[in-house]
Motif scaffolding. Structure first.
Motif, mmCIF file in Angstrom:
data_model
loop_
_atom_site.group_PDB
_atom_site.id
_atom_site.type_symbol
_atom_site.label_atom_id
_atom_site.label_comp_id
_atom_site.label_asym_id
_atom_site.label_seq_id
_atom_site.Cartn_x
_atom_site.Cartn_y
_atom_site.Cartn_z
ATOM 1 N N VAL A 9 -1.450 70.743 -44.820
ATOM 2 C CA VAL A 9 -1.999 71.054 -43.499
ATOM 3 C C VAL A 9 -3.526 71.007 -43.508
ATOM 4 C CG1 VAL A 9 -2.144 72.819 -41.685
ATOM 5 C CG2 VAL A 9 0.045 72.355 -42.805
ATOM 6 N N THR A 10 -4.141 71.539 -44.544
ATOM 7 C CA THR A 10 -5.602 71.517 -44.654
ATOM 8 C C THR A 10 -6.110 70.084 -44.739
ATOM 9 O OG1 THR A 10 -5.623 73.683 -45.705
ATOM 10 C CG2 THR A 10 -7.563 72.295 -46.047
ATOM 11 N N GLN A 11 -5.439 69.268 -45.538
ATOM 12 C CA GLN A 11 -5.827 67.858 -45.670
ATOM 13 C C GLN A 11 -5.658 67.129 -44.334
ATOM 14 O OE1 GLN A 11 -6.959 66.405 -48.671
ATOM 15 N NE2 GLN A 11 -7.453 64.600 -47.463
ATOM 16 N N LEU A 12 -4.567 67.408 -43.625
ATOM 17 C CA LEU A 12 -4.340 66.770 -42.320
ATOM 18 C C LEU A 12 -5.431 67.168 -41.336
ATOM 19 C CD1 LEU A 12 -2.645 65.049 -40.388
ATOM 20 C CD2 LEU A 12 -1.306 67.110 -39.888
ATOM 21 N N GLU A 13 -5.757 68.435 -41.291
ATOM 22 C CA GLU A 13 -6.801 68.903 -40.383
ATOM 23 C C GLU A 13 -8.131 68.203 -40.673
ATOM 24 O OE1 GLU A 13 -8.541 73.065 -38.541
ATOM 25 O OE2 GLU A 13 -7.487 73.139 -40.460
ATOM 26 N N GLN A 14 -8.464 68.087 -41.948
ATOM 27 C CA GLN A 14 -9.716 67.428 -42.333
ATOM 28 C C GLN A 14 -9.709 65.969 -41.889
ATOM 29 O OE1 GLN A 14 -10.840 67.891 -46.461
ATOM 30 N NE2 GLN A 14 -12.055 66.012 -46.416
ATOM 31 N N GLU A 15 -8.617 65.262 -42.141
ATOM 32 C CA GLU A 15 -8.545 63.838 -41.775
ATOM 33 C C GLU A 15 -8.649 63.663 -40.260
ATOM 34 O OE1 GLU A 15 -8.823 61.632 -44.072
ATOM 35 O OE2 GLU A 15 -8.403 62.967 -45.739
ATOM 36 N N ARG A 17 -10.078 65.774 -38.055
ATOM 37 C CA ARG A 17 -11.441 66.128 -37.620
ATOM 38 C C ARG A 17 -12.419 64.979 -37.869
ATOM 39 N NH1 ARG A 17 -11.691 71.049 -35.777
ATOM 40 N NH2 ARG A 17 -10.492 72.728 -36.676
ATOM 41 N N GLU A 18 -12.238 64.304 -39.007
ATOM 42 C CA GLU A 18 -13.122 63.201 -39.372
ATOM 43 C C GLU A 18 -12.657 61.872 -38.781
ATOM 44 O OE1 GLU A 18 -13.389 63.366 -43.651
ATOM 45 O OE2 GLU A 18 -14.315 65.355 -43.607
ATOM 46 N N GLN A 19 -11.598 61.934 -37.982
ATOM 47 C CA GLN A 19 -11.006 60.762 -37.325
ATOM 48 C C GLN A 19 -10.620 59.684 -38.330
ATOM 49 O OE1 GLN A 19 -13.813 59.782 -34.214
ATOM 50 N NE2 GLN A 19 -12.956 61.366 -32.887
ATOM 51 N N ASN A 20 -10.092 60.117 -39.455
ATOM 52 C CA ASN A 20 -9.615 59.215 -40.496
ATOM 53 C C ASN A 20 -8.123 58.965 -40.322
ATOM 54 O OD1 ASN A 20 -12.136 59.189 -41.726
ATOM 55 N ND2 ASN A 20 -11.632 60.892 -43.089
ATOM 56 N N SER A 21 -7.623 57.995 -41.057
ATOM 57 C CA SER A 21 -6.189 57.741 -41.125
ATOM 58 C C SER A 21 -5.512 58.946 -41.791
ATOM 59 C CB SER A 21 -5.946 56.492 -41.968
ATOM 60 O OG SER A 21 -4.609 56.412 -42.377
ATOM 61 N N VAL A 22 -4.270 59.192 -41.426
ATOM 62 C CA VAL A 22 -3.524 60.299 -42.041
ATOM 63 C C VAL A 22 -2.678 59.805 -43.221
ATOM 64 C CG1 VAL A 22 -3.511 61.662 -39.923
ATOM 65 C CG2 VAL A 22 -1.581 60.144 -40.414
ATOM 66 N N SER A 23 -2.938 58.586 -43.674
ATOM 67 C CA SER A 23 -2.156 57.994 -44.765
ATOM 68 C C SER A 23 -2.170 58.840 -46.034
ATOM 69 C CB SER A 23 -2.658 56.587 -45.082
ATOM 70 O OG SER A 23 -2.425 55.732 -43.996
ATOM 71 N N VAL A 24 -3.318 59.385 -46.372
ATOM 72 C CA VAL A 24 -3.432 60.207 -47.581
ATOM 73 C C VAL A 24 -2.501 61.423 -47.478
ATOM 74 C CG1 VAL A 24 -5.004 61.698 -48.891
ATOM 75 C CG2 VAL A 24 -5.784 59.482 -48.079
ATOM 76 N N VAL A 25 -2.439 62.008 -46.312
ATOM 77 C CA VAL A 25 -1.595 63.186 -46.092
ATOM 78 C C VAL A 25 -0.117 62.815 -46.172
ATOM 79 C CG1 VAL A 25 -1.007 65.028 -44.468
ATOM 80 C CG2 VAL A 25 -3.374 64.247 -44.668
ATOM 81 N N LEU A 26 0.255 61.696 -45.563
ATOM 82 C CA LEU A 26 1.649 61.266 -45.613
ATOM 83 C C LEU A 26 2.054 60.881 -47.031
ATOM 84 C CD1 LEU A 26 1.886 59.294 -42.260
ATOM 85 C CD2 LEU A 26 2.753 61.596 -42.761
ATOM 86 N N ASP A 27 1.139 60.292 -47.793
ATOM 87 C CA ASP A 27 1.417 59.993 -49.200
ATOM 88 C C ASP A 27 1.648 61.284 -49.985
ATOM 89 O OD1 ASP A 27 1.274 57.240 -48.863
ATOM 90 O OD2 ASP A 27 -0.811 57.106 -49.530
ATOM 91 N N LEU A 28 0.849 62.294 -49.695
ATOM 92 C CA LEU A 28 1.004 63.597 -50.336
ATOM 93 C C LEU A 28 2.375 64.193 -49.999
ATOM 94 C CD1 LEU A 28 -0.442 65.827 -52.001
ATOM 95 C CD2 LEU A 28 -1.404 66.657 -49.848
ATOM 96 N N LEU A 29 2.749 64.102 -48.742
ATOM 97 C CA LEU A 29 4.048 64.608 -48.292
ATOM 98 C C LEU A 29 5.183 63.848 -48.984
ATOM 99 C CD1 LEU A 29 5.237 66.660 -46.224
ATOM 100 C CD2 LEU A 29 5.399 64.748 -44.640
ATOM 101 N N LEU A 30 5.067 62.532 -49.071
ATOM 102 C CA LEU A 30 6.093 61.739 -49.754
ATOM 103 C C LEU A 30 6.246 62.172 -51.205
ATOM 104 C CD1 LEU A 30 5.451 58.086 -48.496
ATOM 105 C CD2 LEU A 30 7.455 59.506 -48.059
#
Length: 168
Positions: A9-15, A17-30
Motif C-alpha cells: 500500500v505504501t509503495q502504491l501510494e508513492q507511485e 503521488r509521483e504519477q508513476n506506473s503501478v507496475s512495480v507494485v503489481l510485481d510485488l503483489l505477484l
C-alpha cells in the motif's frame, strides 16, 4: 502479514503521488501472493479503467498484450468477468477454470490462457462507494480465509481507506 500489506500500500501510494506506473507494485503483489497475473482498475462512468496490469515473465507475451488491451476499458455490462462481478456485487468474485461453476466465462477463458487455476477480484471501496477492483490470477486453488486471499483483501481495503484510487 501486516508488513506485507503496508509495504504494498505504501509503495502504491508513492507511485500514484509521483504519477508513476503501478507496475512495480503489481510485481510485488505477484511475488508475495505467488500469482500469474495481477491488475488494478478504477471505476469511471460505468466502466472499469485499467490502472495497471502485470504478468509473470514466462507468460506468453501475446496473451499478456491481448489481456492488457482488452481490459484497458471494461464496461460494467460485461458480467462474465470477475472484475465486473466484484464491482457490481460489492464483494470478492472467484473465477475458476469451470465457467459453469463460477458463472464467469470470460474469467475462465483467461485463466486457461494465463496457465492459472483461479482468480480473485476484490472491490476497492472508498467512503461506501466501489471505486475500483484489485484482481490476481494464481495457479493455486485457495479458499476464503487463506493467507493469500486475506493479504489481498487487506490491501484492497487499505487502498480504499487511504482513497488511493481517488487520486487518479
Amino acid at each position: 502479514m501486516d508488513l506485507q500489506v503496508e509495504q504494498v500500500v505504501t509503495q502504491l501510494e508513492q507511485e500514484l503521488r509521483e504519477q508513476n506506473s503501478v507496475s512495480v507494485v503489481l510485481d510485488l503483489l505477484l511475488a508475495q501472493l505467488k500469482g500469474r497475473a495481477a491488475g488494478l482498475w478504477r471505476c469511471a462512468d460505468g466502466n472499469l479503467l485499467q490502472v495497471g496490469f502485470r504478468a509473470v515473465p514466462e507468460m506468453d507475451l501475446q496473451v499478456q498484450q491481448d489481456f492488457a488491451a482488452l481490459t484497458k476499458e471494461v464496461s460494467l455490462e460485461n458480467k462474465g468477468l470477475g472484475i465486473v462481478k466484484a464491482v457490481l456485487e460489492r464483494q470478492p468474485a472467484i473465477g475458476t477454470l469451470s465457467s459453469t461453476e463460477s458463472g464467469l466465462p470470460g474469467s475462465s477463458e483467461w485463466l486457461v490462457k494465463f496457465g492459472a487455476q483461479q482468480s480473485y477480484a476484490i472491490p476497492v471501496i472508498e467512503d461506501g462507494e466501489v471505486t475500483g477492483v484489485l484482481a490476481i490470477s494464481t495457479d493455486c486453488i485457495h479458499q476464503a480465509g487463506d493467507a493469500e486471499w486475506e493479504i489481498q483483501t487487506q490491501i484492497a481495503n487499505r487502498i480504499g481507506e487511504k482513497k488511493l484510487l481517488g487520486m487518479l
